[in-house]
Design an enzyme around this catalytic site. Structure first.
Site, mmCIF file in Angstrom:
data_model
loop_
_atom_site.group_PDB
_atom_site.id
_atom_site.type_symbol
_atom_site.label_atom_id
_atom_site.label_comp_id
_atom_site.label_asym_id
_atom_site.label_seq_id
_atom_site.Cartn_x
_atom_site.Cartn_y
_atom_site.Cartn_z
ATOM 1 C CB THR A 149 -0.765 0.329 1.318
ATOM 2 O OG1 THR A 149 -0.328 0.079 2.105
ATOM 3 C CG2 THR A 149 -2.137 -1.078 1.252
ATOM 4 C CE LYS A 172 0.172 -3.319 3.523
ATOM 5 N NZ LYS A 172 -0.176 -2.598 4.401
ATOM 6 C CB THR A 183 -1.667 -1.860 8.833
ATOM 7 O OG1 THR A 183 -2.568 -2.276 7.654
ATOM 8 C CG2 THR A 183 -0.197 -1.346 8.829
ATOM 9 C CB SER A 391 -7.929 2.239 -0.070
ATOM 10 O OG SER A 391 -7.537 0.697 -0.684
#
Length: 391
Positions: A149, A172, A183, A391
């Protein structure tokens, strides 16, 4: 090679149109081709855990996983029954493609919280990923790119045991990283012949000493997942201690890569607390210092401000970490700038040019317990990334 380094695994990463960034790879598929399908997992402790976490916890519970599908571009968190139904539908689609049962397929998502995924895109992407599956280095790299991301680079690991069995992995994570997982999505593969029970024990210890000891920004995610999959394709049953060691090394490497890619970070900060009465006490002290935004800002400005270190240290309750503040010393990059709870050498003597900043705190309790945590500094770029993030 990432997850395809170990024998018995194929992978793919495709652009499914989930991400708002046109053409970005945003869906990864990892398939365990056996002969074993042993699995272990650890998940977020956030009470608002996402739908894919709820699903994957159930999948991993029996110690068997044949495939993992992962997407960036949307977290599918706080989406209620509809979001959970999307995770189930995704697992059903992958299961149909590989000839497995839905409860053999783990699902992972990362991205913006509070919105459903574009399910048609996800399911079409799953079919495209299945068609692209390969056991090549390129396929593993594609998968590691698809889960990114705000990451600026893929994060992978490859290790080989003494008698030839292998571990590969990808993770990630760049922001929204705090102790007790964060996250991040992580898939680790091995071709060793091991049981699910042994894997779960090894992963739990490894995660506690790696992913649970990093803190980029103090924010805990709803979606973090770490999965360990074993194919047994090497035919080698490793020494238990060596297996545990390499799983721990894999997790340590991946967690350090997260710190090295912290959003906007210009310094990686290692905080080691020694001379504590217990490891838990040392860890509590290290985490308190790592959570200080004031300290992170100071480090960003190349200022080893020891006052901000000890003030954060002082927030830890004495029943959690007993020590005498008049005996505490603090070294930054090898220079003792706090001696016996007061000023030591001038902080201008500290060389702050290296990317890594080492903060060593000795509580001098007479005991020798210690712990290390990692964090990043806090820069203007971090604010910019998260002010503009979608996002």
């Amino acid at each position: 090679m990432s997850v395809t380094f170990a024998q018995g695994f194929s992978a793919a990463g495709v652009a499914a149109g989930i991400s708002s960034v046109e053409g970005k790879k945003d869906l990864a598929l990892v398939v365990n081709n056996g002969p074993l399908d042993a699995a272990a997992g650890v998940f977020t402790s956030n009470r608002f855990c996402a739908a894919p976490v709820q699903w994957s916890r159930k999948v991993v519970a029996d110690g068997h996983v044949k495939a993992v599908i992962l997407n960036s571009g949307g977290a599918n968190a706080c989406t209620g029954e509809a979001g959970y139904a999307q995770s189930v539908a995704t697992a059903e689609t992958v299961a149909g493609l590989i000839g497995a049962e839905p409860n053999d397929v783990a699902v992972c998502s990362t991205g913006l919280i509070g919105e459903l995924l574009p399910l048609d895109n996800v399911l079409a992407g799953a079919k495209s990923a299945h068609e692209a599956l390969a056991a090549t280095a390129e396929a593993g790299t594609d998968a590691s790119h698809a889960i990114m991301t705000t990451d600026t680079k893929p994060k992978t690991v490859e290790l080989t045991g003494s008698n030839g069995w292998k571990i590969g992995g990808m993770v990630k994570g760049s922001g929204m990283i705090a102790p007790q997982l964060a996250t991040m999505l992580c898939v680790i593969t091995t071709d060793a012949v091991v049981s699910a029970g042994q894997m779960q024990a090894a992963l739990a210890v490894a995660a506690e000493h790696s992913f649970n000891r990093i803190d980029v920004d103090g924010c805990m995610s709803t979606n973090d997942t770490v999965l360990l999959l074993a194919s047994g394709a090497s035919g080698i049953e490793p020494d238990k201690d060596e297996f545990n060691k390499l799983v721990r090394e894999a997790c340590a490497s991946l967690s350090r890569q997260i710190i090295g890619d912290g959003e906007g970070a210009s310094h990686d900060i290692r905080i080691t607390v020694t001379g504590a009465t217990s490891e838990d006490a040392a860890l509590a002290c290290g985490r308190a210092v790592a959570a200080s935004n004031l300290l992170k800002c100071a480090i960003s400005g190349n200022d080893p401000n020891w006052g901000r270190i000890v003030s954060s240290l002082g927030t830890v309750p004495p029943e959690v970490a007993p020590y005498d503040s008049n005996k505490v010393t603090v070294d930054v990059n090898g220079v003792r700038i706090c001696e016996n709870g007061g000023a030591g050498r001038d902080r201008s003597e500290v060389d702050m040019t290296p990317r890594e900043v080492h903060i060593d705190i000795d509580l001098n309790t007479g005991s020798d317990a210690e712990a290390t945590v990692w964090t990043d500094d806090l820069t203007h770029e971090y604010v910019h990334i998260n002010a503009d993030y979608e996002s």
